[in-house]
Design a protein around this motif. Structure first.
Motif, PDB file in Angstrom:
ATOM      1  N   GLU A  57       0.834  -1.195   0.000  1.00 31.77           N
ATOM      2  CA  GLU A  57       0.000   0.000   0.000  1.00 31.77           C
ATOM      3  C   GLU A  57       0.873   1.251   0.000  1.00 31.77           C
ATOM      4  O   GLU A  57       0.567   2.248  -0.661  1.00 31.77           O
ATOM      5  CB  GLU A  57      -0.923  -0.008   1.216  1.00 31.77           C
ATOM      6  CG  GLU A  57      -1.993   1.067   1.181  1.00 31.77           C
ATOM      7  CD  GLU A  57      -2.973   0.886   0.033  1.00 31.77           C
ATOM      8  OE1 GLU A  57      -3.432   1.907  -0.508  1.00 31.77           O
ATOM      9  OE2 GLU A  57      -3.268  -0.271  -0.326  1.00 31.77           O
ATOM     10  N   ARG A  59       3.951   1.330  -1.227  1.00 31.22           N
ATOM     11  CA  ARG A  59       4.679   1.360  -2.493  1.00 31.22           C
ATOM     12  C   ARG A  59       3.827   1.832  -3.665  1.00 31.22           C
ATOM     13  O   ARG A  59       4.358   2.038  -4.752  1.00 31.22           O
ATOM     14  CB  ARG A  59       5.233  -0.030  -2.807  1.00 31.22           C
ATOM     15  CG  ARG A  59       6.363  -0.483  -1.895  1.00 31.22           C
ATOM     16  CD  ARG A  59       6.932  -1.795  -2.358  1.00 31.22           C
ATOM     17  NE  ARG A  59       7.560  -1.659  -3.672  1.00 31.22           N
ATOM     18  CZ  ARG A  59       8.027  -2.703  -4.370  1.00 31.22           C
ATOM     19  NH1 ARG A  59       7.921  -3.927  -3.881  1.00 31.22           N
ATOM     20  NH2 ARG A  59       8.581  -2.514  -5.563  1.00 31.22           N
ATOM     21  N   ARG A  60       2.549   2.032  -3.460  1.00 30.70           N
ATOM     22  CA  ARG A  60       1.701   2.495  -4.557  1.00 30.70           C
ATOM     23  C   ARG A  60       2.012   3.924  -4.955  1.00 30.70           C
ATOM     24  O   ARG A  60       1.540   4.413  -5.985  1.00 30.70           O
ATOM     25  CB  ARG A  60       0.222   2.366  -4.193  1.00 30.70           C
ATOM     26  CG  ARG A  60      -0.218   0.942  -3.963  1.00 30.70           C
ATOM     27  CD  ARG A  60      -1.690   0.739  -4.164  1.00 30.70           C
ATOM     28  NE  ARG A  60      -2.054   0.739  -5.574  1.00 30.70           N
ATOM     29  CZ  ARG A  60      -3.076   0.032  -6.075  1.00 30.70           C
ATOM     30  NH1 ARG A  60      -3.799  -0.734  -5.286  1.00 30.70           N
ATOM     31  NH2 ARG A  60      -3.368   0.087  -7.350  1.00 30.70           N
ATOM     32  N   ASP A  61       2.810   4.636  -4.158  1.00 29.64           N
ATOM     33  CA  ASP A  61       3.291   5.953  -4.585  1.00 29.64           C
ATOM     34  C   ASP A  61       4.252   5.833  -5.765  1.00 29.64           C
ATOM     35  O   ASP A  61       4.466   6.802  -6.494  1.00 29.64           O
ATOM     36  CB  ASP A  61       3.975   6.662  -3.422  1.00 29.64           C
ATOM     37  CG  ASP A  61       2.994   6.999  -2.313  1.00 29.64           C
ATOM     38  OD1 ASP A  61       1.785   7.112  -2.611  1.00 29.64           O
ATOM     39  OD2 ASP A  61       3.429   7.129  -1.154  1.00 29.64           O
ATOM     40  N   ASP A  62       4.842   4.657  -5.930  1.00 28.64           N
ATOM     41  CA  ASP A  62       5.716   4.389  -7.066  1.00 28.64           C
ATOM     42  C   ASP A  62       4.854   4.189  -8.312  1.00 28.64           C
ATOM     43  O   ASP A  62       3.879   3.434  -8.302  1.00 28.64           O
ATOM     44  CB  ASP A  62       6.547   3.142  -6.774  1.00 28.64           C
ATOM     45  CG  ASP A  62       7.553   2.840  -7.865  1.00 28.64           C
ATOM     46  OD1 ASP A  62       7.467   3.444  -8.948  1.00 28.64           O
ATOM     47  OD2 ASP A  62       8.426   1.987  -7.639  1.00 28.64           O
ATOM     48  N   LEU A  63       5.209   4.871  -9.401  1.00 29.36           N
ATOM     49  CA  LEU A  63       4.407   4.839 -10.618  1.00 29.36           C
ATOM     50  C   LEU A  63       4.220   3.419 -11.143  1.00 29.36           C
ATOM     51  O   LEU A  63       3.096   2.963 -11.385  1.00 29.36           O
ATOM     52  CB  LEU A  63       5.059   5.716 -11.686  1.00 29.36           C
ATOM     53  CG  LEU A  63       4.427   5.653 -13.092  1.00 29.36           C
ATOM     54  CD1 LEU A  63       2.990   6.140 -13.055  1.00 29.36           C
ATOM     55  CD2 LEU A  63       5.267   6.460 -14.076  1.00 29.36           C
ATOM     56  N   VAL A  65       4.759   0.496  -9.699  1.00 26.29           N
ATOM     57  CA  VAL A  65       4.090  -0.403  -8.750  1.00 26.29           C
ATOM     58  C   VAL A  65       2.583  -0.185  -8.806  1.00 26.29           C
ATOM     59  O   VAL A  65       1.791  -1.143  -8.834  1.00 26.29           O
ATOM     60  CB  VAL A  65       4.628  -0.192  -7.328  1.00 26.29           C
ATOM     61  CG1 VAL A  65       3.800  -0.972  -6.310  1.00 26.29           C
ATOM     62  CG2 VAL A  65       6.084  -0.625  -7.245  1.00 26.29           C
ATOM     63  N   ASP A  66       2.156   1.074  -8.842  1.00 27.37           N
ATOM     64  CA  ASP A  66       0.727   1.362  -8.897  1.00 27.37           C
ATOM     65  C   ASP A  66       0.116   0.854 -10.205  1.00 27.37           C
ATOM     66  O   ASP A  66      -0.977   0.261 -10.208  1.00 27.37           O
ATOM     67  CB  ASP A  66       0.504   2.861  -8.752  1.00 27.37           C
ATOM     68  CG  ASP A  66      -0.975   3.219  -8.703  1.00 27.37           C
ATOM     69  OD1 ASP A  66      -1.651   2.825  -7.736  1.00 27.37           O
ATOM     70  OD2 ASP A  66      -1.460   3.879  -9.641  1.00 27.37           O
ATOM     71  N   LEU A  69      -0.140  -3.014 -10.010  1.00 28.28           N
ATOM     72  CA  LEU A  69      -1.224  -3.481  -9.156  1.00 28.28           C
ATOM     73  C   LEU A  69      -2.582  -3.214  -9.795  1.00 28.28           C
ATOM     74  O   LEU A  69      -3.504  -4.034  -9.678  1.00 28.28           O
ATOM     75  CB  LEU A  69      -1.132  -2.816  -7.782  1.00 28.28           C
ATOM     76  CG  LEU A  69       0.090  -3.217  -6.942  1.00 28.28           C
ATOM     77  CD1 LEU A  69       0.124  -2.439  -5.638  1.00 28.28           C
ATOM     78  CD2 LEU A  69       0.089  -4.710  -6.658  1.00 28.28           C
ATOM     79  N   ARG A  70      -2.721  -2.078 -10.479  1.00 34.27           N
ATOM     80  CA  ARG A  70      -3.974  -1.811 -11.184  1.00 34.27           C
ATOM     81  C   ARG A  70      -4.201  -2.841 -12.291  1.00 34.27           C
ATOM     82  O   ARG A  70      -5.324  -3.290 -12.518  1.00 34.27           O
ATOM     83  CB  ARG A  70      -3.950  -0.404 -11.784  1.00 34.27           C
ATOM     84  CG  ARG A  70      -4.079   0.716 -10.765  1.00 34.27           C
ATOM     85  CD  ARG A  70      -3.996   2.067 -11.438  1.00 34.27           C
ATOM     86  NE  ARG A  70      -4.124   3.155 -10.488  1.00 34.27           N
ATOM     87  CZ  ARG A  70      -5.279   3.681 -10.095  1.00 34.27           C
ATOM     88  NH1 ARG A  70      -6.419   3.207 -10.605  1.00 34.27           N
ATOM     89  NH2 ARG A  70      -5.317   4.661  -9.223  1.00 34.27           N
ATOM     90  N   GLU A  73      -5.190  -6.049 -10.546  1.00 32.32           N
ATOM     91  CA  GLU A  73      -6.544  -5.907 -10.015  1.00 32.32           C
ATOM     92  C   GLU A  73      -7.580  -6.033 -11.123  1.00 32.32           C
ATOM     93  O   GLU A  73      -8.649  -6.629 -10.936  1.00 32.32           O
ATOM     94  CB  GLU A  73      -6.698  -4.558  -9.315  1.00 32.32           C
ATOM     95  CG  GLU A  73      -5.959  -4.480  -7.989  1.00 32.32           C
ATOM     96  CD  GLU A  73      -5.950  -3.064  -7.441  1.00 32.32           C
ATOM     97  OE1 GLU A  73      -6.418  -2.148  -8.158  1.00 32.32           O
ATOM     98  OE2 GLU A  73      -5.487  -2.862  -6.305  1.00 32.32           O
ATOM     99  N   GLU A 159       6.584  -3.236 -15.370  1.00 29.88           N
ATOM    100  CA  GLU A 159       5.791  -3.376 -14.145  1.00 29.88           C
ATOM    101  C   GLU A 159       6.096  -4.697 -13.450  1.00 29.88           C
ATOM    102  O   GLU A 159       6.199  -4.759 -12.214  1.00 29.88           O
ATOM    103  CB  GLU A 159       4.310  -3.288 -14.483  1.00 29.88           C
ATOM    104  CG  GLU A 159       3.885  -1.934 -15.025  1.00 29.88           C
ATOM    105  CD  GLU A 159       2.473  -1.958 -15.587  1.00 29.88           C
ATOM    106  OE1 GLU A 159       1.811  -3.012 -15.452  1.00 29.88           O
ATOM    107  OE2 GLU A 159       2.026  -0.943 -16.155  1.00 29.88           O
TER     108      GLU A 159
END
Length: 377
Positions: A57, A59-63, A65-66, A69-70, A73, A159
């Motif tokens: 959660e 690490r989602r500030d990392d482009l 990583v976010d 995860l998207r 998801e 990614e």
């Protein structure tokens, strides 16, 4: 069954390369699995699962990583780009393209990773990407300040690499830069070892996970560029490598290249002397003052008799003390602290004795066979 598989067994998990902690995070965030249920199925404490969830959660500030995860998801939720709320209402997932759901499989990642990691392992290389870029680029900064593009990488592959901790962000800005990590270098060694084993038709007996910890090097006694008869050794394994990287007060290497080559030359002969179906050599007994004229009291023990004679001659020339330190550091690969404790020496004195012993060993080789090692056989 792993924690990740247990937590997400009810949905499509995607390829096997997805790390277990990512699967745990998706099980909790995307599919509503509780922390306690995941911990109960995994047989661990709930705080362990909570730390995994909080880590990603954050690490989602990392482009990348976010974005990764998207993407996962979207695969784990619905391929028709619709999400169902707890009240039963269907909501269209906006700003999502069909290619945003495409996740590279294991074969695609394994095929592309060596090329990408090899480029990232070059000096001054980094991977650059922005939020509006469909592909990432690998650039290398030259000494004259110019930037050279060396490769183009699909965003999905980038990614995947950041989720596997093969690359890590450096700095902030609209264009995010990533550099290879130690885990990425080890993965590169492992993948290259697998490719080499397959080319040599040795796929069944290969050990890529051991190969990733090796760092092969070749060196001659006086560091000449001609490598026709150089000694090949694992630089990451020998205790002399760490000492060779140290500098003295004048800025010179603590162990010069010719001293390291002399130690590796002794180790090469030592390994050749131990080869065979039966080993009866007792080098420690020799150094303690045993029968110095016979090093094979139990009969023929296999291995190269000439290599055994060369090791015997070298240790006899050094004698007890100096012979002990080179035998334990160069041949047995013991660390300096272990040698100092075994020999009863004061702390930080072993490296001085080792350098003296290597000078004596180099002189022995210069007098007997010169720069080149004798041919094997």
């Amino acid at each position: 069954m792993s924690l990740a598989v247990q937590g997400l067994c009810c949905v499509d998990q995607g390829p096997d390369w997805v790390p277990a902690q990512v699967r745990t995070y998706l099980a909790h965030v995307t599919h509503g699995r509780s922390i306690r249920s995941l911990a109960r199925e995994a047989g661990c404490h709930a705080s362990t699962v909570l730390r995994q969830v909080r880590r990603f959660e954050t690490r989602r500030d990392d482009l990348l990583v976010d974005l990764a995860l998207r993407r996962l998801e979207g695969v784990a939720a619905r391929p028709d780009r619709r999400a169902v709320t707890p009240g039963g209402t269907q909501v269209v997932m906006l700003n999502r393209k069909p290619e945003d759901f495409a996740v590279p499989d294991d074969d695609q990642l394994k095929e592309a990773a060596p090329r990408i990691l090899r480029r990232l392992n070059e000096p001054g290389a980094c991977l650059a990407i922005a939020a509006d870029m469909e592909k990432a680029v690998i650039v290398r900064e030259e000494k004259d300040g110019q930037t050279l593009r060396t490769a183009v990488v699909d965003r999905a592959l980038a990614e995947a690499m950041v989720l596997k901790d093969w690359i890590a962000p450096q700095g902030e800005g609209r264009i995010q830069r990533y550099r290879i990590t130690q885990a990425g270098r080890m993965a590169l060694k492992r993948l290259l070892a697998e490719e080499e084993a397959l080319r040599a038709n040795m796929g069944e007996g290969m050990d890529p996970y051991s190969e990733q910890h090796r760092d092969w090097a070749r060196r001659n006694a006086d560091d000449r560029p001609n490598k026709k008869r150089g000694i090949r050794y694992n630089a990451a394994e020998s205790p002399m490598t760490a000492l060779a990287r140290r500098k003295d007060r004048g800025g010179a290497p603590f162990l010069t290249a010719d001293l390291v080559a002399a130690g590796e030359r002794l180790r090469e002969d030592f390994e050749l002397a131990q080869m065979g179906p039966r080993i009866t050599q007792n080098w420690e007994r020799f150094l303690e003052g045993g029968a110095r004229g016979s090093f094979n009291p139990g009969g023929a023990g296999g291995g190269s008799s000439r290599a055994r004679e060369r090791v015997t001659a070298a240790l006899s020339d050094l004698g007890p003390g100096l012979g002990d330190v080179v035998l334990r550091c160069c041949c047995f690969l013991e660390g300096m602290e272990a040698v100092e404790q075994r020999m009863g020496w004061s702390a930080r004195s072993g490296k001085i004795v080792l350098r003296i012993a290597l000078h004596r060993l180099k002189g022995h080789y210069d007098e007997t066979s010169g720069n080149w090692s004798p041919m094997i056989g």
